[in-house]
Scaffold this motif. Sequence first.
Motif, PDB file in Angstrom:
ATOM      1  N   GLY A 289     -12.963 -38.812 -10.255  1.00  0.00           N
ATOM      2  CA  GLY A 289     -14.242 -39.429  -9.930  1.00  0.00           C
ATOM      3  C   GLY A 289     -14.104 -40.480  -8.850  1.00  0.00           C
ATOM      4  N   LEU A 290     -13.026 -41.264  -8.908  1.00  0.00           N
ATOM      5  CA  LEU A 290     -12.763 -42.275  -7.881  1.00  0.00           C
ATOM      6  C   LEU A 290     -12.671 -41.629  -6.502  1.00  0.00           C
ATOM      7  N   ALA A 291     -11.947 -40.512  -6.427  1.00  0.00           N
ATOM      8  CA  ALA A 291     -11.804 -39.805  -5.153  1.00  0.00           C
ATOM      9  C   ALA A 291     -13.166 -39.355  -4.631  1.00  0.00           C
ATOM     10  N   ALA A 292     -13.983 -38.775  -5.516  1.00  0.00           N
ATOM     11  CA  ALA A 292     -15.292 -38.287  -5.086  1.00  0.00           C
ATOM     12  C   ALA A 292     -16.193 -39.441  -4.641  1.00  0.00           C
ATOM     13  N   GLY A 293     -16.189 -40.532  -5.403  1.00  0.00           N
ATOM     14  CA  GLY A 293     -17.066 -41.646  -5.074  1.00  0.00           C
ATOM     15  C   GLY A 293     -16.703 -42.334  -3.776  1.00  0.00           C
ATOM     16  N   ALA A 294     -15.403 -42.427  -3.501  1.00  0.00           N
ATOM     17  CA  ALA A 294     -14.949 -43.125  -2.300  1.00  0.00           C
ATOM     18  C   ALA A 294     -14.773 -42.200  -1.101  1.00  0.00           C
ATOM     19  N   GLY A 295     -14.956 -40.896  -1.318  1.00  0.00           N
ATOM     20  CA  GLY A 295     -14.751 -39.954  -0.220  1.00  0.00           C
ATOM     21  C   GLY A 295     -13.298 -39.787   0.138  1.00  0.00           C
ATOM     22  N   LEU A 296     -12.421 -39.760  -0.885  1.00  0.00           N
ATOM     23  CA  LEU A 296     -10.981 -39.617  -0.690  1.00  0.00           C
ATOM     24  C   LEU A 296     -10.515 -38.260  -1.187  1.00  0.00           C
ATOM     25  N   THR A 297      -9.329 -37.863  -0.772  1.00  0.00           N
ATOM     26  CA  THR A 297      -8.694 -36.714  -1.389  1.00  0.00           C
ATOM     27  C   THR A 297      -8.121 -37.141  -2.740  1.00  0.00           C
ATOM     28  N   LEU A 298      -7.833 -36.177  -3.606  1.00  0.00           N
ATOM     29  CA  LEU A 298      -7.222 -36.499  -4.893  1.00  0.00           C
ATOM     30  C   LEU A 298      -5.872 -37.163  -4.677  1.00  0.00           C
ATOM     31  N   ASP A 299      -5.096 -36.681  -3.708  1.00  0.00           N
ATOM     32  CA  ASP A 299      -3.803 -37.305  -3.413  1.00  0.00           C
ATOM     33  C   ASP A 299      -3.969 -38.782  -3.055  1.00  0.00           C
ATOM     34  N   GLU A 300      -4.986 -39.089  -2.263  1.00  0.00           N
ATOM     35  CA  GLU A 300      -5.197 -40.488  -1.871  1.00  0.00           C
ATOM     36  C   GLU A 300      -5.559 -41.348  -3.074  1.00  0.00           C
ATOM     37  N   ALA A 301      -6.379 -40.805  -3.970  1.00  0.00           N
ATOM     38  CA  ALA A 301      -6.768 -41.562  -5.165  1.00  0.00           C
ATOM     39  C   ALA A 301      -5.580 -41.771  -6.097  1.00  0.00           C
ATOM     40  N   VAL A 302      -4.707 -40.757  -6.202  1.00  0.00           N
ATOM     41  CA  VAL A 302      -3.496 -40.913  -7.003  1.00  0.00           C
ATOM     42  C   VAL A 302      -2.562 -41.943  -6.364  1.00  0.00           C
ATOM     43  N   LEU A 303      -2.451 -41.895  -5.041  1.00  0.00           N
ATOM     44  CA  LEU A 303      -1.588 -42.845  -4.338  1.00  0.00           C
ATOM     45  C   LEU A 303      -1.990 -44.288  -4.646  1.00  0.00           C
ATOM     46  N   LEU A 304      -3.290 -44.553  -4.740  1.00  0.00           N
ATOM     47  CA  LEU A 304      -3.738 -45.905  -5.077  1.00  0.00           C
ATOM     48  C   LEU A 304      -3.193 -46.362  -6.426  1.00  0.00           C
ATOM     49  N   GLN A 305      -3.012 -45.405  -7.354  1.00  0.00           N
ATOM     50  CA  GLN A 305      -2.528 -45.752  -8.699  1.00  0.00           C
ATOM     51  C   GLN A 305      -1.014 -45.951  -8.742  1.00  0.00           C
ATOM     52  N   VAL A 306      -0.280 -45.280  -7.864  1.00  0.00           N
ATOM     53  CA  VAL A 306       1.190 -45.276  -7.952  1.00  0.00           C
ATOM     54  C   VAL A 306       1.832 -45.969  -6.758  1.00  0.00           C
ATOM     55  N   ARG A 307       1.050 -46.755  -6.040  1.00  0.00           N
ATOM     56  CA  ARG A 307       1.557 -47.418  -4.847  1.00  0.00           C
ATOM     57  C   ARG A 307       2.810 -48.239  -5.149  1.00  0.00           C
ATOM     58  N   ARG A 308       2.828 -48.959  -6.270  1.00  0.00           N
ATOM     59  CA  ARG A 308       3.991 -49.802  -6.583  1.00  0.00           C
ATOM     60  C   ARG A 308       5.213 -48.945  -6.876  1.00  0.00           C
ATOM     61  N   GLU A 309       5.002 -47.775  -7.477  1.00  0.00           N
ATOM     62  CA  GLU A 309       6.128 -46.880  -7.746  1.00  0.00           C
ATOM     63  C   GLU A 309       6.663 -46.274  -6.452  1.00  0.00           C
ATOM     64  N   ILE A 310       5.782 -46.008  -5.485  1.00  0.00           N
ATOM     65  CA  ILE A 310       6.236 -45.507  -4.190  1.00  0.00           C
ATOM     66  C   ILE A 310       7.100 -46.564  -3.491  1.00  0.00           C
TER      67      ILE A 310
END
Length: 338
Positions: free
Chosen positions: A75-96
Amino acid sequence: MTVPYVPVGGGPYERGLRHGWARREALRAFLADGLCRLDRILPAPVDRDGLPELLAGYESAIRAATPDLAEEIRGLAAGAGLTLDEAVLLQVRREILGYQRVPTMGDCTTYACPGPDPLLAQTVDLNGDLDDQIAVLDTGSALVLSFGGTLGYLGVNRAGLAVGLNLVLGGQWRPGLPPYLAIRHLLDRAGSVTEAVGLLRDTPLASSRSIMLCDRDQAGYAEVLGDEVRFQPAAEPVHTNHFLDPEFAEHDEVNVFARNSSQRRLDACRTRLAALPAGAGAEEHFALLAEPPITVPDSGDVRRERTVAAVVAYGGRGELHVRPGDPSRSVTDTFTLR
């Protein structure tokens, strides 16, 4: 600076949709800024070719552990106009970012006080100049501090549970549930410290952390290293950025400079907390958090951690008090569960 307030009621997908729409411009700009500023912090730019496979591994782990949060990310990806990968990246940025390529100098000072009016307080020390990415999400059952589109970071829920965190470094970081999402999972599901510890032990996390927990009856910190969780209750627990469990301490990967900083902040916080009068209010706790060495100043280097927020959370009241940026220079925003 005013902290954005984002009500995100409804089902999982709708919560993400509301969050994404409300923060659409900020999140798109954040992703365009060197891939969430990762390229500005890491020694070399993120490998774009290998990133999709890595993010798919995290998305699969998130969906297996917390299906509702996986839907919220969609839902975050759809609302912000992002790809699913981009929305996941926001969640795992610290792990990256990891911890082997980016030596840390510190990351939060946290303490808790259980009782009739339970309180959890902490600084939030992050690299990447993330104070411009702060928001408070109101899910209807919890108030959640968010940075750069994360579904969780710290917060309080309607059951009176408050959850905070500290970065600790050890073990192998791997695709799993990121601790930020694990904290949101606890706020969504747990009604007490005991329930939260049980959920943590049943959930494979992606990386090491210390999770501070507080309700009316007890408080303590749960240190996570690999697949092990060690919970230590205390009357007024304090934690910084090195393992306190003796066995876990043998596997601590924090560098010596960060270890010394962590110990200084731990000692200072314990001393100042002991000196606070009984019934001290939120502003008195902010005064404790706002003084060096607990507040980490801005060095001007985006790669270095600094204090980007301070929080005083009252679980029993359902209140989240937030000072964005350097808490010695900002005013308090107060949020209350609807």
